[in-house]
Design a protein around this motif. Structure first.
Motif, PDB file in Angstrom:
ATOM      1  N   VAL A   1       0.874  -1.171   0.000  1.00 13.71           N
ATOM      2  CA  VAL A   1       0.000   0.000   0.000  1.00 13.71           C
ATOM      3  C   VAL A   1       0.915   1.226   0.000  1.00 13.71           C
ATOM      4  O   VAL A   1       1.790   1.343   0.859  1.00 13.71           O
ATOM      5  N   ARG A   2       0.698   2.122  -0.943  1.00  7.93           N
ATOM      6  CA  ARG A   2       1.542   3.310  -1.037  1.00  7.93           C
ATOM      7  C   ARG A   2       0.798   4.523  -0.504  1.00  7.93           C
ATOM      8  O   ARG A   2      -0.413   4.646  -0.678  1.00  7.93           O
ATOM      9  N   ALA A   3       1.558   5.396   0.151  1.00  8.50           N
ATOM     10  CA  ALA A   3       0.947   6.587   0.743  1.00  8.50           C
ATOM     11  C   ALA A   3       1.946   7.723   0.761  1.00  8.50           C
ATOM     12  O   ALA A   3       3.154   7.516   0.926  1.00  8.50           O
ATOM     13  N   GLY A   4       1.419   8.919   0.630  1.00  5.47           N
ATOM     14  CA  GLY A   4       2.275  10.094   0.740  1.00  5.47           C
ATOM     15  C   GLY A   4       2.710  10.333   2.168  1.00  5.47           C
ATOM     16  O   GLY A   4       3.821  10.802   2.427  1.00  5.47           O
ATOM     17  N   ARG A   5       1.826   9.973   3.115  1.00 10.64           N
ATOM     18  CA  ARG A   5       2.108  10.162   4.543  1.00 10.64           C
ATOM     19  C   ARG A   5       1.580   8.968   5.330  1.00 10.64           C
ATOM     20  O   ARG A   5       0.618   8.315   4.899  1.00 10.64           O
TER      21      ARG A   5
ATOM     22  N   PRO B   1      10.365  12.756   7.193  1.00 12.52           N
ATOM     23  CA  PRO B   1       9.228  13.662   6.972  1.00 12.52           C
ATOM     24  C   PRO B   1       8.027  12.903   6.403  1.00 12.52           C
ATOM     25  O   PRO B   1       8.174  12.052   5.523  1.00 12.52           O
ATOM     26  N   GLY B   2       6.858  13.200   6.943  1.00 16.73           N
ATOM     27  CA  GLY B   2       5.648  12.552   6.455  1.00 16.73           C
ATOM     28  C   GLY B   2       5.234  11.334   7.247  1.00 16.73           C
ATOM     29  O   GLY B   2       4.185  10.755   6.986  1.00 16.73           O
ATOM     30  N   ILE B   3       6.037  10.943   8.231  1.00 17.83           N
ATOM     31  CA  ILE B   3       5.653   9.842   9.114  1.00 17.83           C
ATOM     32  C   ILE B   3       5.371  10.414  10.501  1.00 17.83           C
ATOM     33  O   ILE B   3       6.153  11.208  11.041  1.00 17.83           O
ATOM     34  N   TYR B   4       4.249   9.997  11.081  1.00 21.89           N
ATOM     35  CA  TYR B   4       3.782  10.518  12.371  1.00 21.89           C
ATOM     36  C   TYR B   4       3.531   9.345  13.323  1.00 21.89           C
ATOM     37  O   TYR B   4       3.332   8.208  12.891  1.00 21.89           O
TER      38      TYR B   4
END
Length: 416
Positions: free
Chosen positions: A155-159, A377-380
């Motif tokens: 599964v691909r995601a920007g964030r 960046p983009g991981i929370y």
């Protein structure tokens, strides 16, 4: 599901993940991956199914009760404080109340109502909830992340928001998968230990007192001459040790100590408001006014009789002796047992009984203002996967909801 693309993928459908999804929805395609066959399994078990979802403290006071690194929590708790959380659920058909002036529960006292409100909000806002799907690996791909699932799909995601929780209650999803994901992207993991869990002792007499509840005790662990840990409240004797709020609140830190040494000595004041001098005055009154009565019976007026018998024995006293014969040395020994009863702790009840995790993703490389990784960046991160754990009383659920809300909002805002 196939190989597909979302704007935001949230890994873990507990309270933090579902709240993050509610906040992020409406800003692109949001997908939540949950390893279990159903969402919110651990949430359904909280508070014996009644769901103590928060309390009435303001954000600053609430944060301070978490102890170490409490300042890290403030941005999230201010973003969604307890009163706002109650308003959020009330607006979605789940009013809350506080019958004791502190703990907050749904009026229905059903955790299922809390979960339904979260799930309905997600579905109404177009969030895709995918169950039975574990995340095994995160890979950086140009301007996106690839999340490899347990069955080999991507599964691909920007964030990405990691809200996988801790290790407690493995059957309800506590399997530590989020720590492995965090390590893959360079984050340090503070060794996880069971927290909010019962403590075990090899002392055989404790099992004989199983079922006894003392309403107001204080428990202390000392390091040398200094008090190292302290908890207070109700204490429950179990077949293997002790439980209840007096020890649950410090059990995670005791577990961390046990990871470094074989045993820890817990000192218990069985009546928290009564100190040694007060007991000595009481003993003098027994000698003077009730000298013909047995010591065990007099002590049994203050504490359960079975416990009184063991305390007399531990103090080297004959409980069948008369109060008039109670020597000064015997008084000092019994007072010491009553105010600082030593109990050797060698283990906890383990992960299967742990309600919370002590340890997790180190806070050092996570921005408290956004909960975004400082390394990727983009991981929370949100909720219990972080190295944050609080006491009994709605603290940990409030943190899950608040951190999920902040992470979801900031993650969505990053893509605008």
């Amino acid at each position: 599901m196939g190989n597909d693309r979302s704007d935001i993928v949230i890994i873990g459908a507990g309270p933090a993940g579902l709240m993050a999804a509610c906040q992020a929805a409406g800003n692109g395609r949001v997908t939540v991956l949950e390893q279990l066959p159903a969402i919110g399994r651990k949430l359904l078990a909280t508070g014996a199914g009644k769901c103590n979802l928060t309390n009435r403290l303001p954000p600053e006071a609430l944060a301070e009760r978490f102890g170490r690194q409490w300042r890290f929590l403030l941005p999230a708790l201010r973003f969604l404080p307890p009163e706002a959380l109650r308003g959020w659920f009330a607006a979605r058909g789940v009013p809350t109340r506080s019958t004791d002036g502190f703990h907050v529960f749904p009026v229905s006292e059903r955790a299922g109502d809390v979960l339904c409100a979260l799930e309905n909000e997600c579905r109404q806002r177009g969030v895709r909830l995918v169950t039975g799907c574990s995340a095994g690996r995160i890979v950086r791909e140009d301007q996106a992340y690839g999340i490899e699932t347990g069955d080999g799909r991507v599964v691909r995601a920007g964030r990405v928001i990691i809200t996988t929780g801790g290790c407690g209650y493995p059957a309800l999803g506590g399997r530590g998968g989020g720590y492995r994901l965090a390590e893959q992207i360079g984050h340090e993991i503070v060794t996880p230990c069971p927290a909010m869990v019962g403590l075990r002792t090899p002392a055989a007499w404790v099992g004989d007192c199983a079922g006894i509840v003392l309403p107001d005790c204080s428990c202390t662990v000392r390091g040398g001459q200094r008090q190292q840990l302290a908890g207070s409240g109700e204490l429950l004797f179990t077949h293997h040790g002790v439980s209840g709020p007096a020890v649950l609140d410090i059990s995670g830190r005791i577990a961390a100590l046990l990871a470094k040494r074989p045993a820890v000595t817990l000192e218990i004041n069985l009546l928290a408001e009564r100190r040694t001098d007060a007991w000595l005055r009481q003993f003098q009154l027994w000698r003077q006014q009730q000298g013909k009565k047995f010591l065990r019976n007099l002590l049994g007026e203050q504490l359960p009789l079975k416990l009184a018998d063991h305390l007399c024995r531990l103090a080297g006293l004959d409980g069948s002796g008369k109060a008039a014969e109670f020597t000064a040395e015997g008084q000092r020994r019994l007072a010491a047992m009553l105010t600082a009863l030593p109990m050797e702790i060698t283990a906890t009840d383990g992960w299967n009984k742990a309600m919370v995790t002590h340890g997790g993703v180190s806070l050092k490389k996570v921005d408290p203002a956004t909960l975004e990784s400082r390394l990727q960046p983009g991981i929370y991160f949100a909720g219990e996967v972080l190295d944050v754990d609080g006491p009994c009383g709605g603290y940990n659920l409030q943190w899950a909801f608040s951190s999920g809300a902040l992470a979801g909002f900031c993650c969505a805002a990053r893509g605008l």
